[in-house]
Motif scaffolding. Structure first.
Motif, mmCIF file in Angstrom:
data_model
loop_
_atom_site.group_PDB
_atom_site.id
_atom_site.type_symbol
_atom_site.label_atom_id
_atom_site.label_comp_id
_atom_site.label_asym_id
_atom_site.label_seq_id
_atom_site.Cartn_x
_atom_site.Cartn_y
_atom_site.Cartn_z
ATOM 1 N N PRO A 95 41.180 28.888 30.879
ATOM 2 C CA PRO A 95 40.810 28.762 29.464
ATOM 3 C C PRO A 95 41.885 29.209 28.475
ATOM 4 O O PRO A 95 41.794 28.904 27.301
ATOM 5 C CB PRO A 95 39.572 29.655 29.348
ATOM 6 C CG PRO A 95 39.680 30.612 30.476
ATOM 7 C CD PRO A 95 40.380 29.901 31.581
ATOM 8 N N TRP A 96 42.922 29.926 28.938
ATOM 9 C CA TRP A 96 43.912 30.437 27.975
ATOM 10 C C TRP A 96 45.119 29.520 27.821
ATOM 11 O O TRP A 96 45.991 29.777 27.013
ATOM 12 C CB TRP A 96 44.359 31.837 28.380
ATOM 13 C CG TRP A 96 44.973 31.899 29.745
ATOM 14 C CD1 TRP A 96 46.263 31.597 30.076
ATOM 15 C CD2 TRP A 96 44.320 32.265 30.958
ATOM 16 N NE1 TRP A 96 46.445 31.752 31.421
ATOM 17 C CE2 TRP A 96 45.277 32.166 31.990
ATOM 18 C CE3 TRP A 96 43.012 32.670 31.288
ATOM 19 C CZ2 TRP A 96 44.970 32.452 33.320
ATOM 20 C CZ3 TRP A 96 42.718 32.963 32.604
ATOM 21 C CH2 TRP A 96 43.691 32.841 33.609
ATOM 22 N N ALA A 97 45.207 28.440 28.629
ATOM 23 C CA ALA A 97 46.345 27.521 28.486
ATOM 24 C C ALA A 97 45.910 26.119 28.899
ATOM 25 O O ALA A 97 44.926 25.951 29.613
ATOM 26 C CB ALA A 97 47.514 27.984 29.339
ATOM 27 N N ASP A 98 46.660 25.133 28.447
ATOM 28 C CA ASP A 98 46.323 23.737 28.751
ATOM 29 C C ASP A 98 47.241 23.175 29.816
ATOM 30 O O ASP A 98 48.449 23.339 29.732
ATOM 31 C CB ASP A 98 46.544 22.865 27.507
ATOM 32 C CG ASP A 98 45.377 22.946 26.567
ATOM 33 O OD1 ASP A 98 44.432 23.695 26.881
ATOM 34 O OD2 ASP A 98 45.435 22.270 25.529
ATOM 35 N N GLY A 99 46.669 22.485 30.762
ATOM 36 C CA GLY A 99 47.454 21.750 31.740
ATOM 37 C C GLY A 99 48.520 22.611 32.389
ATOM 38 O O GLY A 99 48.270 23.743 32.793
ATOM 39 N N LYS A 100 49.721 22.068 32.473
ATOM 40 C CA LYS A 100 50.793 22.814 33.148
ATOM 41 C C LYS A 100 51.512 23.723 32.153
ATOM 42 O O LYS A 100 52.557 24.280 32.456
ATOM 43 C CB LYS A 100 51.792 21.824 33.750
ATOM 44 C CG LYS A 100 51.261 21.102 34.962
ATOM 45 C CD LYS A 100 52.433 20.567 35.795
ATOM 46 C CE LYS A 100 52.016 20.126 37.182
ATOM 47 N NZ LYS A 100 51.084 18.992 37.158
ATOM 48 N N ASN A 101 50.980 23.860 30.950
ATOM 49 C CA ASN A 101 51.687 24.602 29.924
ATOM 50 C C ASN A 101 51.828 26.070 30.285
ATOM 51 O O ASN A 101 50.869 26.733 30.635
ATOM 52 C CB ASN A 101 50.956 24.450 28.590
ATOM 53 C CG ASN A 101 51.923 24.540 27.466
ATOM 54 O OD1 ASN A 101 52.571 25.568 27.260
ATOM 55 N ND2 ASN A 101 52.075 23.453 26.734
ATOM 56 N N ARG A 102 53.051 26.588 30.153
ATOM 57 C CA ARG A 102 53.316 27.981 30.505
ATOM 58 C C ARG A 102 53.211 28.896 29.288
ATOM 59 O O ARG A 102 53.659 30.036 29.322
ATOM 60 C CB ARG A 102 54.721 28.089 31.110
ATOM 61 C CG ARG A 102 54.897 27.365 32.416
ATOM 62 C CD ARG A 102 53.931 27.931 33.454
ATOM 63 N NE ARG A 102 54.268 27.495 34.796
ATOM 64 C CZ ARG A 102 55.124 28.132 35.597
ATOM 65 N NH1 ARG A 102 55.723 29.226 35.193
ATOM 66 N NH2 ARG A 102 55.383 27.678 36.807
#
Ligand SMILES: [Zn+2]
Length: 417
Positions: A95-102
């Motif tokens: 829930p704290w990031a989208d997809g492969k986003n770091r």
């Protein structure tokens, strides 16, 4: 107080637990471990439904979080894979990031908010990241905003073009210019009929039929599309664009006359007078006022052009469209007899758009007339703030972010800035 107490207050997700936090050797980096709550089932990134855990990654993945007291902060988490009945084996969605986003969503929103106040490269420097991360953060916030904004209830729009880079590259921009709501609605490439059709496609036919006022300049492709797709609206040629045309004509007269005087060996009296002629009288500096008073005594083409320009100011003071029309005709006749080719050209243009220009007096009380000009100035500032990569995508993102008044992602309850 431990760090996790604060985290549980500002960035809490019920299915996950904050663990240990520690400094990374003697660097200015804080690492915080996160783990899934025991017995919780991961969410499939394909269908957003929970499923049984298939396995857990061998190495943790890091997500950059909002920096704290000058320390770079990372969350570390062992990603699970989901054995999903519908999608097969997929990576879980956190829930704290989208997809492969770091980059954590909270940090992206944080960067995007700061990027409204500072230039993008300053934001990158101050918060220990790079231009690309800042740009992607803003794109994400903008994409969310565009998907969640409402285009209902728009009554007045202004269409304008912005010259970008060198070599006649343009953007077409459409603003909402209702008294109570002013914002950028749309950005398109070039300034063709297709550009503006793109806006009307996004607006939809039903909403286009509710438009009451459209302001634009005299650019033919815009006039054509507006006549076709918003024919019920009062189409106004914006004062700002007309004044700009007259100013351009004066500048041409002045430049050619200055060259001519220099060529014939006269005193360079027109040197450094450009702004004396372009600014409104009340905005001149004392030095400029003096210089202008001096030049006005000479029998110069520039002086005649200037007097014509000053005479046109009175036109905008009329309240009755009929009398305004009478005055405009007088002015055009005078300009056509002036033997100043650039001024004659303006007069011919104004004559051929007489009806649309007079619509300005019909709409005067309903739309705020400085708006398109003001928005144009802000648009140029927004473009400057984003300087870095020279692509249309970057410009569009910068303009929407700065002027679109877009709603922001709302799944975080805490404001980090
Ligand atoms: Zn699934």
């Amino acid at each position: 107080m431990e760090l996790k107490v604060a985290l549980n207050r500002c960035h809490r997700f019920p299915s996950f637990v904050y663990q240990k936090s520690s400094f990374q050797d003697d660097e200015d980096i804080v690492n915080i471990e996160v783990r899934a709550r025991r017995g919780s089932r991961p969410i499939c990134s394909g269908c957003n439904r929970r499923g049984p855990t298939y396995d857990t990654a061998q190495a943790p993945r890091s997500f950059q979080f909002v920096p704290l007291w000058g320390y770079i902060v990372f969350l570390w988490y062992f990603m699970r894979r989901v054995d999903c009945r519908r999608c097969g084996v997929t990576v879980e969605r956190v829930p704290w990031a989208d997809g492969k986003n770091r980059t954590c969503n909270a940090f992206r929103l944080f960067l995007a908010r700061w990027a409204r106040r500072l230039s993008w490269s300053e934001v990158a420097d101050i918060f220990c990241t790079n231009w690309g991360v800042v740009y992607r953060a803003i794109s994400w916030v903008v994409a969310w905003g565009l998907a969640h904004r409402s285009l209902d209830g728009i009554e007045a729009i202004g269409v304008d073009e912005i010259a970008v880079w060198k070599g006649h590259k343009y953007l077409t921009v459409v603003y909402q210019i209702d008294q109570e709501a002013r914002r950028l609605l749309w950005v398109g490439r070039e300034r063709t009929e297709e550009s503006l059709r793109g806006f009307f496609a996004a607006l939809g036919t039903a909403r286009a039929k509710l438009l009451r006022f459209v302001a634009s300049d005299m650019w033919k492709p815009y006039l054509t599309v507006i006549a076709e797709l918003a024919s019920q609206a009062v189409h106004v040629l914006d004062r700002y664009h007309i004044v700009a045309k007259v100013n351009k004509a004066i500048d041409e007269v002045r430049a050619s006359e200055a060259r001519e005087l220099a060529g014939r060996g006269y005193q360079p009296i027109l040197k450094r007078t450009r702004w004396c002629f372009l600014k409104r009288q009340e905005n001149l500096t004392p030095g400029q006022t003096e210089k202008l008073a001096d030049i006005l005594q000479y029998d110069l083409r520039t002086v005649r052009a200037y007097l014509l320009k000053e005479a046109l100011h009175a036109f905008w003071e009329y309240t009755s469209p009929w009398w305004a029309g009478w005055y405009l005709d007088q002015w055009c006749t005078r300009a056509l007899r002036s033997r100043l080719e650039p001024m004659k050209k303006v007069a011919r243009t104004l004559r051929s758009h007489r009806d649309l220009i007079l619509n300005w007096f019909v709409a005067k009380k309903e739309i705020s007339c400085g708006t398109v000009e003001g928005m144009n100035t802000n648009a140029k500032l927004a473009i400057r703030k984003a300087r870095g990569f020279r692509t249309y995508e970057v410009l569009e993102t910068a303009l929407y972010h700065e002027l679109g008044h877009l709603p922001e992602p709302d799944f975080l309850t805490h404001r980090f800035c």
